[in-house]
Scaffold this motif. Structure first.
Motif, PDB file in Angstrom:
ATOM      1  N   LEU A 192       9.012  -3.168  33.769  1.00 41.19           N
ATOM      2  CA  LEU A 192       9.131  -2.280  32.619  1.00 41.19           C
ATOM      3  C   LEU A 192       9.652  -0.924  33.067  1.00 41.19           C
ATOM      4  N   LEU A 193      10.468  -0.353  32.222  1.00 37.03           N
ATOM      5  CA  LEU A 193      10.955   0.998  32.480  1.00 37.03           C
ATOM      6  C   LEU A 193      10.002   1.968  31.807  1.00 37.03           C
ATOM      7  N   ARG A 194       9.621   2.994  32.536  1.00 37.49           N
ATOM      8  CA  ARG A 194       8.780   4.015  31.931  1.00 37.49           C
ATOM      9  C   ARG A 194       9.420   5.353  32.199  1.00 37.49           C
ATOM     10  N   ARG A 195       9.508   6.140  31.173  1.00 34.85           N
ATOM     11  CA  ARG A 195      10.153   7.434  31.348  1.00 34.85           C
ATOM     12  C   ARG A 195       9.588   8.398  30.320  1.00 34.85           C
ATOM     13  N   PRO A 196       9.634   9.677  30.643  1.00 37.51           N
ATOM     14  CA  PRO A 196       9.265  10.639  29.611  1.00 37.51           C
ATOM     15  C   PRO A 196      10.423  10.756  28.624  1.00 37.51           C
ATOM     16  N   ALA A 197      10.136  10.803  27.358  1.00 37.22           N
ATOM     17  CA  ALA A 197      11.181  10.904  26.339  1.00 37.22           C
ATOM     18  C   ALA A 197      10.898  12.112  25.461  1.00 37.22           C
ATOM     19  N   LEU A 198      11.963  12.827  25.159  1.00 38.93           N
ATOM     20  CA  LEU A 198      11.836  14.010  24.316  1.00 38.93           C
ATOM     21  C   LEU A 198      12.550  13.722  23.003  1.00 38.93           C
ATOM     22  N   ALA A 199      11.880  13.942  21.908  1.00 39.42           N
ATOM     23  CA  ALA A 199      12.516  13.748  20.602  1.00 39.42           C
ATOM     24  C   ALA A 199      12.216  14.959  19.750  1.00 39.42           C
ATOM     25  N   SER A 200      13.202  15.360  18.964  1.00 36.94           N
ATOM     26  CA  SER A 200      12.945  16.460  18.051  1.00 36.94           C
ATOM     27  C   SER A 200      13.777  16.246  16.802  1.00 36.94           C
ATOM     28  N   GLY A 201      13.397  16.900  15.749  1.00 41.00           N
ATOM     29  CA  GLY A 201      14.157  16.738  14.530  1.00 41.00           C
ATOM     30  C   GLY A 201      13.733  17.736  13.483  1.00 41.00           C
ATOM     31  N   THR A 202      14.598  17.875  12.497  1.00 41.85           N
ATOM     32  CA  THR A 202      14.303  18.713  11.351  1.00 41.85           C
ATOM     33  C   THR A 202      14.052  17.772  10.184  1.00 41.85           C
ATOM     34  N   ILE A 203      12.971  18.041   9.485  1.00 44.12           N
ATOM     35  CA  ILE A 203      12.602  17.151   8.391  1.00 44.12           C
ATOM     36  C   ILE A 203      13.415  17.513   7.152  1.00 44.12           C
ATOM     37  N   SER A 204      14.107  16.504   6.600  1.00 47.47           N
ATOM     38  CA  SER A 204      14.818  16.763   5.350  1.00 47.47           C
ATOM     39  C   SER A 204      14.167  15.951   4.237  1.00 47.47           C
ATOM     40  N   GLY A 205      13.853  14.710   4.523  1.00 47.52           N
ATOM     41  CA  GLY A 205      13.138  13.896   3.546  1.00 47.52           C
ATOM     42  C   GLY A 205      11.685  13.831   3.941  1.00 47.52           C
ATOM     43  N   SER A 206      11.335  12.799   4.687  1.00 48.20           N
ATOM     44  CA  SER A 206       9.947  12.676   5.143  1.00 48.20           C
ATOM     45  C   SER A 206       9.899  12.775   6.657  1.00 48.20           C
ATOM     46  N   LEU A 207       8.711  13.091   7.151  1.00 46.41           N
ATOM     47  CA  LEU A 207       8.510  13.115   8.597  1.00 46.41           C
ATOM     48  C   LEU A 207       8.820  11.728   9.170  1.00 46.41           C
ATOM     49  N   TYR A 208       8.413  10.730   8.428  1.00 46.89           N
ATOM     50  CA  TYR A 208       8.604   9.345   8.836  1.00 46.89           C
ATOM     51  C   TYR A 208      10.071   9.058   9.136  1.00 46.89           C
ATOM     52  N   LYS A 209      10.925   9.479   8.213  1.00 50.34           N
ATOM     53  CA  LYS A 209      12.377   9.245   8.367  1.00 50.34           C
ATOM     54  C   LYS A 209      12.936  10.035   9.531  1.00 50.34           C
ATOM     55  N   ALA A 210      12.539  11.311   9.593  1.00 53.88           N
ATOM     56  CA  ALA A 210      13.088  12.180  10.633  1.00 53.88           C
ATOM     57  C   ALA A 210      12.662  11.693  12.019  1.00 53.88           C
ATOM     58  N   ALA A 211      11.406  11.255  12.130  1.00 54.37           N
ATOM     59  CA  ALA A 211      10.919  10.776  13.421  1.00 54.37           C
ATOM     60  C   ALA A 211      11.604   9.465  13.779  1.00 54.37           C
ATOM     61  N   GLY A 212      11.817   8.622  12.784  1.00 54.02           N
ATOM     62  CA  GLY A 212      12.518   7.358  13.006  1.00 54.02           C
ATOM     63  C   GLY A 212      13.934   7.617  13.493  1.00 54.02           C
ATOM     64  N   ALA A 213      14.614   8.586  12.865  1.00 55.30           N
ATOM     65  CA  ALA A 213      15.990   8.908  13.245  1.00 55.30           C
ATOM     66  C   ALA A 213      16.056   9.470  14.667  1.00 55.30           C
ATOM     67  N   ALA A 214      14.984  10.128  15.082  1.00 54.71           N
ATOM     68  CA  ALA A 214      14.950  10.697  16.432  1.00 54.71           C
ATOM     69  C   ALA A 214      14.473   9.668  17.457  1.00 54.71           C
ATOM     70  N   GLY A 215      14.184   8.452  16.994  1.00 57.59           N
ATOM     71  CA  GLY A 215      13.833   7.379  17.920  1.00 57.59           C
ATOM     72  C   GLY A 215      12.377   7.337  18.323  1.00 57.59           C
ATOM     73  N   VAL A 216      11.525   8.052  17.607  1.00 54.87           N
ATOM     74  CA  VAL A 216      10.102   8.045  17.962  1.00 54.87           C
ATOM     75  C   VAL A 216       9.505   6.690  17.560  1.00 54.87           C
ATOM     76  N   PRO A 217       8.897   5.964  18.500  1.00 53.71           N
ATOM     77  CA  PRO A 217       8.295   4.678  18.138  1.00 53.71           C
ATOM     78  C   PRO A 217       7.170   4.859  17.116  1.00 53.71           C
ATOM     79  N   GLY A 218       6.982   3.855  16.282  1.00 59.92           N
ATOM     80  CA  GLY A 218       6.005   3.927  15.192  1.00 59.92           C
ATOM     81  C   GLY A 218       4.602   4.285  15.649  1.00 59.92           C
ATOM     82  N   ARG A 219       4.209   3.681  16.782  1.00 58.04           N
ATOM     83  CA  ARG A 219       2.877   3.918  17.300  1.00 58.04           C
ATOM     84  C   ARG A 219       2.693   5.386  17.710  1.00 58.04           C
TER      85      ARG A 219
END
Ligand SMILES: [Zn+2]
Length: 470
Positions: A192-219
């Motif tokens: 398995l590959l393990r790495r630190p990942a940085l994601a950021s985003g600006t919310i336009s609709g929902s946090l859910y959408k913005a986080a999804g677009a930034a690649g944040v896993p659901g969990r």
């Protein structure tokens, strides 16, 4: 900063990728073929390109230093070197690896027959595979790697050389032809590959959408929401233009088709000019929690007694009403105190009501988060500036004890509502909300610096990658 597409995120973050070649359990049974499965399977060669590790912090040498505090490291097997068995001499055959997607209604037998493998051979292979894996567990959309070989002497006949498939995130099963002519099956832990990942985003609709677009896993997103639930009412407080940043551990299969969010290391929200941060930190007593930059716990407690020097004069529960004279539910607790004693907001929150409220007299209600609301009744007067929509801090004076409404004497009637229902304030589960002290405080400062440096480095790498992509 612009939202990242998954591709650009991967492009730039790959150098930071870390391969932990998780022990190839039973790998010695299996012979590495020239035609390795396309996802790299357990072969070290396949992952080497992605695996150039870069140090977490400058001066730490070239090896990946696990970020202290990541508990994912404890949930995965210890990293052990990948074992590549001596290659089998294959002078006279060519092995072709075919990747096959399982379709609705497929059985393994049908798949193998479709590839041109003789029925008797397919039977034999499936019987061997059954020792470690029930092929009825195959689901549409799953991928199999089937290795076929054509013997030079009998050009027409295809022979099954092996097959492998992912059973779950961390496990594959592999079937290989043995020298004796039969098949042997084994379960492999996938690297398995393990790495630190940085994601950021600006919310336009929902946090859910913005986080999804930034690649944040659901969990990880669910964890993020839990983390800030004391400070943010995610149903109401999030507005377009609010921003989030999250640094988390990502665990993925070498082909990156499956990703999983590990521990959150750092998270920040910028909401209407306010900035909330949380750093993951493990104290000397072994407890892990999240703290803001100043070392205060992110999780907070509501005050049980939001008034000084008060005497508990009536408990929560059924009682005979002192004015009405009949028995009814007392949905709060009463604190007897002299008129004019300051009343504090039990926690940070937003005032949702401040004014006259029938038998409650002068009354203030505060929403703390998506779950908790508190109410304060019979105030002599409401403090200046306390009105609907105003944000208040824990301990801020919101009014003064009085005897307005349906009362016999001066007291504060205090209610805590969980999901809209009154609960006993004295039985609230209290969270250790104290600030870090002493050695913990010193260690935390170092930790914050480490995490900030890691964030800065990942952000810089991302900018460089974005500039290149333009
Ligand atoms: Zn009361």
């Amino acid at each position: 900063m612009a939202l990242l597409s998954r591709n650009s995120a991967h492009r730039m973050l790959l150098p930071a990728a870390v391969v932990l070649a998780i022990g190839v359990a039973g790998g010695a049974l299996l012979l590495e073929r020239p035609a390795a499965p396309p996802d790299g399977g357990a072969t070290p060669q396949a992952t080497r390109n992605e695996a150039a590790p870069i140090p977490l912090t400058a001066g730490h040498g070239e090896n990946w230093e696990p970020v202290p505090g990541f508990e994912a490291a404890a949930t995965l097997p210890d990293p052990t070197p990948s074992v590549a068995a001596a290659p089998m001499p294959l002078p006279s055959r060519a092995v072709i690896a075919r990747e096959v997607e399982v379709r609705r209604g497929d059985t393994l037998m049908e798949i193998l027959l479709r590839l041109g493998i003789p029925r008797a051979q397919a039977h034999e292979a499936i019987a061997s595979l059954r020792e470690v894996y029930d092929p009825r567990r195959l689901r549409p959309g799953q991928y199999l790697t089937v290795e076929l070989e054509r013997l030079r002497s009998e050009e027409k006949e295809l022979r099954l050389a092996g097959l492998s498939l992912a059973v779950d995130f961390a496990t594959r099963v592999r079937l290989a032809r043995t020298d004796a002519g039969g098949f042997e099956a084994a379960t492999l832990e996938r690297p398995l590959l393990r790495r630190p990942a940085l994601a950021s985003g600006t919310i336009s609709g929902s946090l859910y959408k913005a986080a999804g677009a930034a690649g944040v896993p659901g969990r990880t997103l669910a964890e993020l929401v839990r983390l800030f639930s004391w400070d943010i009412d995610f149903q109401r407080d999030i507005r377009p233009g609010d921003r989030f940043t999250i640094l988390y551990e990502e665990v993925s299969t070498p082909d990156r088709r499956q990703r999983r969010g590990g521990a959150i290391l750092y998270a920040a929200f910028e909401l209407g000019g306010e900035r909330l941060t949380a750093y993951r930190f493990t104290r000397r007593d072994g407890t892990t929690g999240y703290y803001d930059r100043s070392g205060k716990s992110v999780r907070k407690s509501l005050m049980r007694t939001p008034v000084d020097g008060a005497r508990l004069s009536s408990r929560f529960g059924k009682r005979r009403h002192p004015v009405l004279g009949y028995t009814r539910m007392h949905k709060g607790v009463d604190f007897a105190a002299p008129r004019g004693t300051p009343i504090y907001a039990a926690g940070d929150g937003t005032v949702t009501f401040a004014g006259r409220n029938k038998g409650y007299g002068n009354y203030v209600r505060i929403r703390h988060n998506g779950t908790y609301t508190t109410a304060y009744a019979h105030m002599q007067r409401i403090a200046k500036g306390i009105r609907r929509g105003v944000r208040v801090r824990q301990g801020q004076v919101i009014g003064y004890v009085g005897a307005t409404g349906l009362v016999t004497g001066s007291h504060l009637h205090y209610e805590v509502l969980r999901d809209g229902r009154q609960v006993n304030p004295l039985k609230l589960k209290q969270v250790a909300a104290d600030a870090l002290r002493g050695a913990d405080r010193v260690a935390f400062a170092r930790r914050v610096a480490e995490i900030d440096a890691l964030r800065a480095r990942l952000a810089e790498e991302r900018m460089v990658a974005e500039a290149r992509a333009d």
